[in-house]
Design a protein around this motif. Sequence first.
Motif, PDB file in Angstrom:
ATOM      1  N   GLY A  89       0.786  -1.223   0.000  1.00 42.51           N
ATOM      2  CA  GLY A  89       0.000   0.000   0.000  1.00 42.51           C
ATOM      3  C   GLY A  89       0.818   1.274   0.000  1.00 42.51           C
ATOM      4  N   LEU A  90       2.146   1.149   0.044  1.00 36.78           N
ATOM      5  CA  LEU A  90       3.002   2.330   0.004  1.00 36.78           C
ATOM      6  C   LEU A  90       3.083   2.840  -1.429  1.00 36.78           C
ATOM      7  CD1 LEU A  90       4.985   4.227   1.458  1.00 36.78           C
ATOM      8  CD2 LEU A  90       6.798   2.572   0.967  1.00 36.78           C
ATOM      9  N   GLY A  91       2.737   4.086  -1.627  1.00 41.44           N
ATOM     10  CA  GLY A  91       2.790   4.662  -2.971  1.00 41.44           C
ATOM     11  C   GLY A  91       4.152   5.252  -3.257  1.00 41.44           C
ATOM     12  N   GLY A  92       4.244   6.548  -3.313  1.00 40.23           N
ATOM     13  CA  GLY A  92       5.520   7.183  -3.552  1.00 40.23           C
ATOM     14  C   GLY A  92       5.382   8.663  -3.317  1.00 40.23           C
ATOM     15  N   ILE A 127      23.167  11.781   4.006  1.00 41.30           N
ATOM     16  CA  ILE A 127      22.058  11.880   3.053  1.00 41.30           C
ATOM     17  C   ILE A 127      20.754  12.300   3.727  1.00 41.30           C
ATOM     18  CG2 ILE A 127      23.072  10.201   1.468  1.00 41.30           C
ATOM     19  CD1 ILE A 127      21.076   8.126   2.586  1.00 41.30           C
ATOM     20  N   ALA A 128      20.851  12.706   4.977  1.00 37.29           N
ATOM     21  CA  ALA A 128      19.643  13.021   5.746  1.00 37.29           C
ATOM     22  C   ALA A 128      18.789  14.083   5.067  1.00 37.29           C
ATOM     23  CB  ALA A 128      20.018  13.461   7.157  1.00 37.29           C
ATOM     24  N   ALA A 129      19.430  15.093   4.504  1.00 36.83           N
ATOM     25  CA  ALA A 129      18.663  16.162   3.862  1.00 36.83           C
ATOM     26  C   ALA A 129      17.963  15.662   2.600  1.00 36.83           C
ATOM     27  CB  ALA A 129      19.589  17.328   3.513  1.00 36.83           C
ATOM     28  N   GLU A 130      18.599  14.725   1.877  1.00 40.62           N
ATOM     29  CA  GLU A 130      18.033  14.218   0.626  1.00 40.62           C
ATOM     30  C   GLU A 130      16.821  13.314   0.849  1.00 40.62           C
ATOM     31  OE1 GLU A 130      20.852  13.025  -2.560  1.00 40.62           O
ATOM     32  OE2 GLU A 130      22.379  13.342  -1.013  1.00 40.62           O
ATOM     33  N   VAL A 131      16.782  12.649   1.985  1.00 46.39           N
ATOM     34  CA  VAL A 131      15.702  11.685   2.235  1.00 46.39           C
ATOM     35  C   VAL A 131      14.698  12.203   3.271  1.00 46.39           C
ATOM     36  CG1 VAL A 131      17.248   9.782   1.657  1.00 46.39           C
ATOM     37  CG2 VAL A 131      16.967  10.443   4.060  1.00 46.39           C
ATOM     38  N   ALA A 132      14.895  13.413   3.729  1.00 44.81           N
ATOM     39  CA  ALA A 132      14.023  13.956   4.780  1.00 44.81           C
ATOM     40  C   ALA A 132      12.560  13.941   4.352  1.00 44.81           C
ATOM     41  CB  ALA A 132      14.442  15.379   5.116  1.00 44.81           C
ATOM     42  N   GLY A 133      11.702  13.454   5.239  1.00 47.60           N
ATOM     43  CA  GLY A 133      10.269  13.440   4.998  1.00 47.60           C
ATOM     44  C   GLY A 133       9.763  12.289   4.169  1.00 47.60           C
ATOM     45  N   LEU A 134      10.671  11.421   3.705  1.00 49.19           N
ATOM     46  CA  LEU A 134      10.257  10.305   2.864  1.00 49.19           C
ATOM     47  C   LEU A 134      10.185   9.018   3.677  1.00 49.19           C
ATOM     48  CD1 LEU A 134      12.467  10.897  -0.308  1.00 49.19           C
ATOM     49  CD2 LEU A 134      10.047  11.472   0.003  1.00 49.19           C
TER      50      LEU A 134
END
Length: 220
Positions: free
Chosen positions: A107-110, A146-153
């Motif tokens: 159920g995970l979209g993107g 890479i924290a800034a690149e993946v933040a909120g995902l």
Amino acid sequence: MLLLALDTATPATTVALHDGASVVAVSSQVDARRHGELLLPAVDRVLADAGLKLSSVTAVVAGTGPGPYTGLRVGLMTADTFGLALGVPVHGLCTLDALAYEVAHSGLGGPFVVATDARRKEVYWARYADARTRVSGPAVDRPADIAAEVAGLPAVGAGALLYPDTFPDARGPEHVSAAALASLAAERLRAGDDLPPPRPLYLRRPDAQVPKNYKVVTPK
């Protein structure tokens, strides 16, 4: 079509059979140190579960990583050997792509991130727009870098679960399943896509190195 899929890029030794319409058998065992010992028995097991012979296989697909050198080469060399012995094509698919494809059923979209454990306090990772579309990577990095690149995902995989500070919305599956690898490969083959060759994505040099300086020994 009878597609044999296998992956040893993560701690899981995973094998599956796909008949072109669905997965007919799958076997997965998690032990990062026993890929070579577990892989061939797993192939025998899925063939027996499906009531089929190895000679029925019409194509092989192997996960190409990224992953540790020793484990990854077990699957790729085995896939090449089967291809030569059976006279069938051997394809490669990125292991992270198979993990991304697997989450479509949860159920995970993107968008989201897939991250596996690269050891040395690093992760192998890639970003996805959806379960079938990779938009960056694969790469190997320290999570903090890479924290800034993946933040909120949201993030999927054992690497994400290991580093909650970088991946606060981490979830399973931890490791890839050959069932997802086989399903993704079968989907792309039905669509007429050309799958890449089974070439490893190591992303960094192996731990073992040839010594740079040899001790000079002179005869007495």
